[in-house]
Scaffold this motif. Structure first.
Motif, PDB file in Angstrom:
ATOM      1  N   MET A  98      10.347  -3.567   8.882  1.00  0.00           N
ATOM      2  CA  MET A  98       9.619  -3.090   7.702  1.00  0.00           C
ATOM      3  C   MET A  98      10.003  -1.655   7.371  1.00  0.00           C
ATOM      4  O   MET A  98      10.133  -1.293   6.190  1.00  0.00           O
ATOM      5  N   ASN A  99      10.197  -0.834   8.403  1.00  0.00           N
ATOM      6  CA  ASN A  99      10.526   0.577   8.185  1.00  0.00           C
ATOM      7  C   ASN A  99      11.874   0.753   7.496  1.00  0.00           C
ATOM      8  O   ASN A  99      12.133   1.796   6.884  1.00  0.00           O
ATOM      9  N   LYS A 100      12.744  -0.256   7.597  1.00  0.00           N
ATOM     10  CA  LYS A 100      14.032  -0.174   6.907  1.00  0.00           C
ATOM     11  C   LYS A 100      13.841  -0.231   5.394  1.00  0.00           C
ATOM     12  O   LYS A 100      14.694   0.250   4.632  1.00  0.00           O
ATOM     13  N   THR A 101      12.733  -0.829   4.957  1.00  0.00           N
ATOM     14  CA  THR A 101      12.438  -0.920   3.521  1.00  0.00           C
ATOM     15  C   THR A 101      11.656   0.298   3.047  1.00  0.00           C
ATOM     16  O   THR A 101      12.009   0.942   2.062  1.00  0.00           O
ATOM     17  N   ILE A 102      10.591   0.625   3.746  1.00  0.00           N
ATOM     18  CA  ILE A 102       9.796   1.818   3.448  1.00  0.00           C
ATOM     19  C   ILE A 102       9.033   2.171   4.717  1.00  0.00           C
ATOM     20  O   ILE A 102       8.402   1.313   5.329  1.00  0.00           O
ATOM     21  N   SER A 103       9.100   3.427   5.131  1.00  0.00           N
ATOM     22  CA  SER A 103       8.527   3.820   6.418  1.00  0.00           C
ATOM     23  C   SER A 103       7.295   4.701   6.290  1.00  0.00           C
ATOM     24  O   SER A 103       6.591   4.940   7.269  1.00  0.00           O
ATOM     25  N   GLU A 104       7.054   5.214   5.091  1.00  0.00           N
ATOM     26  CA  GLU A 104       5.875   6.042   4.869  1.00  0.00           C
ATOM     27  C   GLU A 104       5.445   5.929   3.413  1.00  0.00           C
ATOM     28  O   GLU A 104       6.238   5.506   2.560  1.00  0.00           O
ATOM     29  N   PRO A 105       4.192   6.276   3.126  1.00  0.00           N
ATOM     30  CA  PRO A 105       3.710   6.121   1.749  1.00  0.00           C
ATOM     31  C   PRO A 105       4.533   6.925   0.753  1.00  0.00           C
ATOM     32  O   PRO A 105       5.034   8.011   1.070  1.00  0.00           O
ATOM     33  N   ALA A 106       4.681   6.370  -0.440  1.00  0.00           N
ATOM     34  CA  ALA A 106       5.377   7.079  -1.511  1.00  0.00           C
ATOM     35  C   ALA A 106       4.699   8.422  -1.766  1.00  0.00           C
ATOM     36  O   ALA A 106       3.484   8.565  -1.607  1.00  0.00           O
ATOM     37  N   ALA A 107       5.507   9.414  -2.148  1.00  0.00           N
ATOM     38  CA  ALA A 107       4.969  10.767  -2.337  1.00  0.00           C
ATOM     39  C   ALA A 107       3.914  10.816  -3.428  1.00  0.00           C
ATOM     40  O   ALA A 107       2.974  11.612  -3.353  1.00  0.00           O
ATOM     41  N   ASP A 108       4.038   9.959  -4.422  1.00  0.00           N
ATOM     42  CA  ASP A 108       3.071   9.943  -5.518  1.00  0.00           C
ATOM     43  C   ASP A 108       2.859   8.496  -5.956  1.00  0.00           C
ATOM     44  O   ASP A 108       3.652   7.609  -5.649  1.00  0.00           O
ATOM     45  N   MET A 109       1.787   8.286  -6.663  1.00  0.00           N
ATOM     46  CA  MET A 109       1.505   6.960  -7.193  1.00  0.00           C
ATOM     47  C   MET A 109       2.415   6.659  -8.384  1.00  0.00           C
ATOM     48  O   MET A 109       3.077   7.552  -8.909  1.00  0.00           O
ATOM     49  N   LYS A 110       2.434   5.399  -8.789  1.00  0.00           N
ATOM     50  CA  LYS A 110       3.243   4.996  -9.930  1.00  0.00           C
ATOM     51  C   LYS A 110       2.797   5.761 -11.176  1.00  0.00           C
ATOM     52  O   LYS A 110       1.609   6.109 -11.311  1.00  0.00           O
ATOM     53  N   PRO A 111       3.729   6.029 -12.104  1.00  0.00           N
ATOM     54  CA  PRO A 111       3.343   6.752 -13.329  1.00  0.00           C
ATOM     55  C   PRO A 111       2.219   6.070 -14.106  1.00  0.00           C
ATOM     56  O   PRO A 111       1.400   6.737 -14.742  1.00  0.00           O
ATOM     57  N   HIS A 112       2.179   4.729 -14.046  1.00  0.00           N
ATOM     58  CA  HIS A 112       1.161   4.001 -14.800  1.00  0.00           C
ATOM     59  C   HIS A 112      -0.095   3.728 -13.976  1.00  0.00           C
ATOM     60  O   HIS A 112      -1.022   3.080 -14.469  1.00  0.00           O
TER      61      HIS A 112
ATOM     62  N   LEU B  41       0.834  -1.205   0.000  1.00  0.00           N
ATOM     63  CA  LEU B  41       0.000   0.000   0.000  1.00  0.00           C
ATOM     64  C   LEU B  41       0.867   1.253   0.000  1.00  0.00           C
ATOM     65  O   LEU B  41       0.579   2.229  -0.719  1.00  0.00           O
ATOM     66  N   MET B  42       1.919   1.255   0.814  1.00  0.00           N
ATOM     67  CA  MET B  42       2.808   2.421   0.849  1.00  0.00           C
ATOM     68  C   MET B  42       3.551   2.561  -0.471  1.00  0.00           C
ATOM     69  O   MET B  42       3.764   3.678  -0.963  1.00  0.00           O
ATOM     70  N   ASP B  43       3.938   1.445  -1.076  1.00  0.00           N
ATOM     71  CA  ASP B  43       4.594   1.493  -2.382  1.00  0.00           C
ATOM     72  C   ASP B  43       3.662   2.072  -3.440  1.00  0.00           C
ATOM     73  O   ASP B  43       4.108   2.765  -4.364  1.00  0.00           O
ATOM     74  N   ALA B  44       2.359   1.814  -3.295  1.00  0.00           N
ATOM     75  CA  ALA B  44       1.374   2.330  -4.260  1.00  0.00           C
ATOM     76  C   ALA B  44       1.062   3.808  -4.050  1.00  0.00           C
ATOM     77  O   ALA B  44       0.355   4.405  -4.858  1.00  0.00           O
ATOM     78  N   GLY B  45       1.562   4.383  -2.960  1.00  0.00           N
ATOM     79  CA  GLY B  45       1.295   5.796  -2.690  1.00  0.00           C
ATOM     80  C   GLY B  45      -0.009   6.044  -1.966  1.00  0.00           C
ATOM     81  O   GLY B  45      -0.470   7.187  -1.893  1.00  0.00           O
ATOM     82  N   ILE B  46      -0.630   4.991  -1.414  1.00  0.00           N
ATOM     83  CA  ILE B  46      -1.858   5.160  -0.638  1.00  0.00           C
ATOM     84  C   ILE B  46      -1.479   5.721   0.727  1.00  0.00           C
ATOM     85  O   ILE B  46      -0.656   5.150   1.450  1.00  0.00           O
ATOM     86  N   LYS B  47      -2.085   6.802   1.105  1.00  0.00           N
ATOM     87  CA  LYS B  47      -1.701   7.517   2.333  1.00  0.00           C
ATOM     88  C   LYS B  47      -2.345   6.866   3.561  1.00  0.00           C
ATOM     89  O   LYS B  47      -3.272   7.407   4.171  1.00  0.00           O
ATOM     90  N   ILE B  48      -1.817   5.681   3.922  1.00  0.00           N
ATOM     91  CA  ILE B  48      -2.346   4.997   5.104  1.00  0.00           C
ATOM     92  C   ILE B  48      -1.990   5.804   6.348  1.00  0.00           C
ATOM     93  O   ILE B  48      -1.011   6.546   6.379  1.00  0.00           O
ATOM     94  N   LYS B  49      -2.820   5.636   7.395  1.00  0.00           N
ATOM     95  CA  LYS B  49      -2.632   6.417   8.616  1.00  0.00           C
ATOM     96  C   LYS B  49      -1.352   6.027   9.337  1.00  0.00           C
ATOM     97  O   LYS B  49      -0.675   6.881   9.919  1.00  0.00           O
TER      98      LYS B  49
END
Length: 716
Positions: free
Chosen positions: A541-555, A452-460
């Protein structure tokens, strides 16, 4: 008819009634449980005797809702109840998990429990009565059962704990658990919460257990009243004590040594298999199959005792870890380049490859159940193929286990999703389990969070999950709480307790208990130890990604949400959907519109910005209100002798009078404008009838006034 009724108060004036002796009298046990207008019919039938070679309880529990109970006709071609829905499967599992541990270990007769919703009050949830109904049916039968049990829903609403709350009140609940138990112990828990603390969960379970005790007492009264205090005699197991002693003597030390060696899953399994095969190969050729089956049964008992004793006496686990140690973790995001979001999460020998797909409102799931119906915009699907455990197993569709594990992960992640306008997407998460050796559902939670964070979904907040185990010895009082259990520890242990949460608190849990006598002290210890494990996993998990991506994937597809006045909904749709279909065809965007609170909510969905911008511009043009003084680019729709009608917005024409076309006087409209011509005009006025007065000349340079003639020369 010998109709017997018993009833009890939920503690707030609401009455639950149990009736037997009127319906389904050929079943071994049958009851009707009633609360308000909700009625459940529960029946139980168990064969006399067991099939030869059966060494387990063949129990099936089916909960089904009759559409007539809610005054509805089923959808679909057949217009009748079909296979159980996921919702019905989940309720069936809740009842199964509560009943199964309380049947005698040596009872192996085919047993079927059926629970039907035959009448429904739309504000009373029937699932919290299903366990009570099933247990009451057993209570009025002669089937051996170490019950009774009951199930209740406990929720905290407006800061107060409530048993079996109304459906309309659940929206305000900060915690919601379905709890099953006997008069002495809790045996099953499943539910969700809004990041609560461990102490608050224990308080809720204690409150639920007090209600369960009352319901169990009423069932005992029902058993007395029906004269079913004496249960049927049975003998479903043959034993050979001499063989049992031999198996223990020849294998215990060897099994204990392998368990202590810290070998991996496959090597350990091979070692155990080699021991029992050696025993079987030593038997004479004419050894009866029953003797071989008993040898395998006793060898399983040896494994059970050896692994548990190793833990309790030496604190050593099968893979060499301490009781609180978490297996090594690695994770990766963006592994699937074409997905809208993806992650791989691996913990020990358990691995989930999870993807996130973003869709529009048109992708919502329609729920067409007898009691629950509507639309669902968050889906989580869990797949558990045979190769994940090194087995050959054909794919025969989704089983109950997959539905249950997926539901727990769905509950966990749903709690942190953005809501309302912040999340216009329909979201589907798919977890494919590629390896499994303990708690793949918790791996799904972790992988789902990362994806979800990789997709840019702003989870709480990120969510992690852990499976806890328990090993106890009733004789000595020793016990060990295990963090991050293996598959074997789940199988040989006394508890499977899954807890998910954020850094702030618990969001979901699922507990199955296989023993009697779990104290709240041990439960609290398990919860606090689970918290420590959850936070450790979250840190990894936070070592891989700790917050949602700033934007969604280009596609990834984009959604823009617009709010328009109710009066423009029809204009956007057009007669027979003509306008909205034309916009979708010409822009390539998908457009949905619905009325909410007297406003039109429009969602525009497309996989590129140009399509969205084009569709949004057209919708805004349709829904905009003309403003006096604004300049518009319009199209000449028709020409009259006195001027022209110009469309300044879709469906909105104004009069451009001949006198407002140019500063110079025009005698005729011939050759001045032509239909279809695009011109700029200014809206001068709107009269009481809504007619618009336009001007073009005010946008043109005003010609200078003609100079006056020179004065005549004086005569003289």
């Amino acid at each position: 008819m010998n109709v017997i009724k018993k009833s009890f108060d939920l503690g707030d004036g609401r009455i639950v009634e149990i009736e037997t002796g009127k319906l389904a009298k050929q079943a071994d046990g049958a009851v009707v449980v009633k609360m308000g207008d909700t009625m459940l019919l529960a029946t139980v039938v168990s064969t006399v005797g067991a099939k030869p070679g059966t060494d387990f309880l063949p129990l099936s529990v089916d909960y089904q809702e009759k559409y007539a109970a809610t005054g509805r006709i089923p959808g679909g071609f057949l217009r009748r109840e079909a296979k159980l829905s996921d919702y019905e499967v989940l309720i069936s599992r809740l009842v199964d998990r509560a009943l199964r541990p309380l049947f005698p270990d040596d009872y192996h007769a085919d047993t079927q429990v059926m629970i039907s919703l035959i009448s429904a009050d739309k504000n009373i949830m029937p699932d919290c009565l299903a366990g009570l109904a099933a247990s009451a049916a057993l209570a009025v039968s002669d089937i051996p059962f170490n019950g009774p049990i009951s199930e209740v829903r406990v929720a905290k609403i407006d800061g107060k704990l409530v048993i079996n709350p109304y459906l309309s009140d659940l929206e305000r609940a900060t915690l919601e658990f379905v709890v099953a138990g006997s008069a002495n112990d809790i045996v099953m828990v499943e539910g969700e919460a809004d990041e609560i603390q461990e102490e608050e969960m224990v308080e809720a379970l204690k409150f639920a257990h007090e209600a369960i005790k009352v319901q169990c007492a009423v069932q005992l009264e029902l058993t007395e009243a029906t004269g079913k205090t004496v249960k049927r005699e049975y003998n479903h197991e043959d034993h050979d004590e001499a063989l049992k002693e031999r198996i223990y003597a020849e294998t215990y030390d060897r099994v204990y040594a392998i368990a202590k060696s810290g070998l991996g899953k496959d090597e350990r399994s091979e070692g155990f298999t080699a021991i029992i095969n050696e025993i079987l190969d030593a038997f004479p050729e004419d050894t009866p199959d029953l003797t071989k089956a008993l040898a395998k049964h006793y060898f399983h008992d040896v494994q059970y005792d050896a692994v548990r004793n190793l833990l309790l006496n030496e604190g050593i686990r099968l893979d060499g870890r301490t009781t609180t140690q978490i297996r090594p973790i690695w994770s990766e995001v963006g592994y699937l380049p074409a997905a809208h979001g993806s992650a791989v999460f691996t913990r020990g020998e358990t691995q989930s490859l999870t993807s996130v797909t973003l869709g529009s409102k048109d992708d919502e799931q329609m729920i067409d159940g007898a009691f629950i119906n509507g639309y669902n915009k968050f889906l989580l699907h869990y797949n558990f193929p045979g190769f994940s455990t090194g087995e050959v197993r054909p794919n025969r569709g989704v089983g109950r286990r997959e539905v249950g594990h997926g539901n727990l992960a769905m509950r966990s992640l749903k709690k942190v999703l953005p809501t309302g306008a912040e999340n216009p997407y329909t979201i589907r998460i798919v977890s494919d389990i590629l390896e499994s050796n303990g708690s793949s559902s918790m791996a799904t939670v972790c992988a789902g969070t990362l994806a979800l964070m990789d997709a840019g979904i702003k989870i709480k907040s990120p969510v992690s999950g852990i499976a806890m185990g328990l090993i106890t010895d009733e004789k000595t009082g020793k016990y060990a709480v295990l963090s991050d259990i293996l598959g074997d520890e789940d199988h040989l242990g006394d508890m499977d307790f899954k807890v998910t949460g954020t850094k702030n608190g618990i969001v979901a849990c699922q507990m199955d208990l296989k023993i009697n006598g779990l104290s709240y002290e041990v439960l609290t210890k398990a919860l606090l130890q689970a918290k420590e494990g959850r936070l450790h996993i979250l840190g990894e998990m936070n070592k891989t990604i700790s917050e949602p991506a700033a934007d969604m994937k280009p596609h990834a597809p984009r959604i823009v949400s617009l709010t328009i006045d109710k009066e423009f909904i029809g204009a956007v749709i057009g007669p027979g959907g003509k306008i909205i279909q034309e916009m979708q065809r010409e822009t390539g965007a998908t457009i949905s519109i619905e009325e909410v609170d007297n406003k039109g909510i429009v969602e525009v969905f497309a996989d590129n910005k140009a399509s969205i911008d084009a569709a949004v511009a057209r919708i805004r043009a349709i829904a905009a209100k003309p403003e006096i003084g604004e300049v518009y680019t319009g199209k000449v729709k028709s020409i009259m002798p006195f001027g022209a009608f110009v469309e300044i917005m879709p469906g909105k024409d104004g009069l451009l009078h001949i006198s407002e076309i140019d500063w110079k006087r025009l005698e005729t409209m011939d050759g001045v404008l032509k239909e279809g011509e695009i011109i700029e005009v200014k809206l001068l006025d709107i009269d009481k009838q809504g007619k618009m007065k336009l001007s073009r000349k005010v946008l043109l340079p005003r010609p200078p006034k003609p100079e006056s003639a020179a004065p005549a020369a004086p005569q003289g």
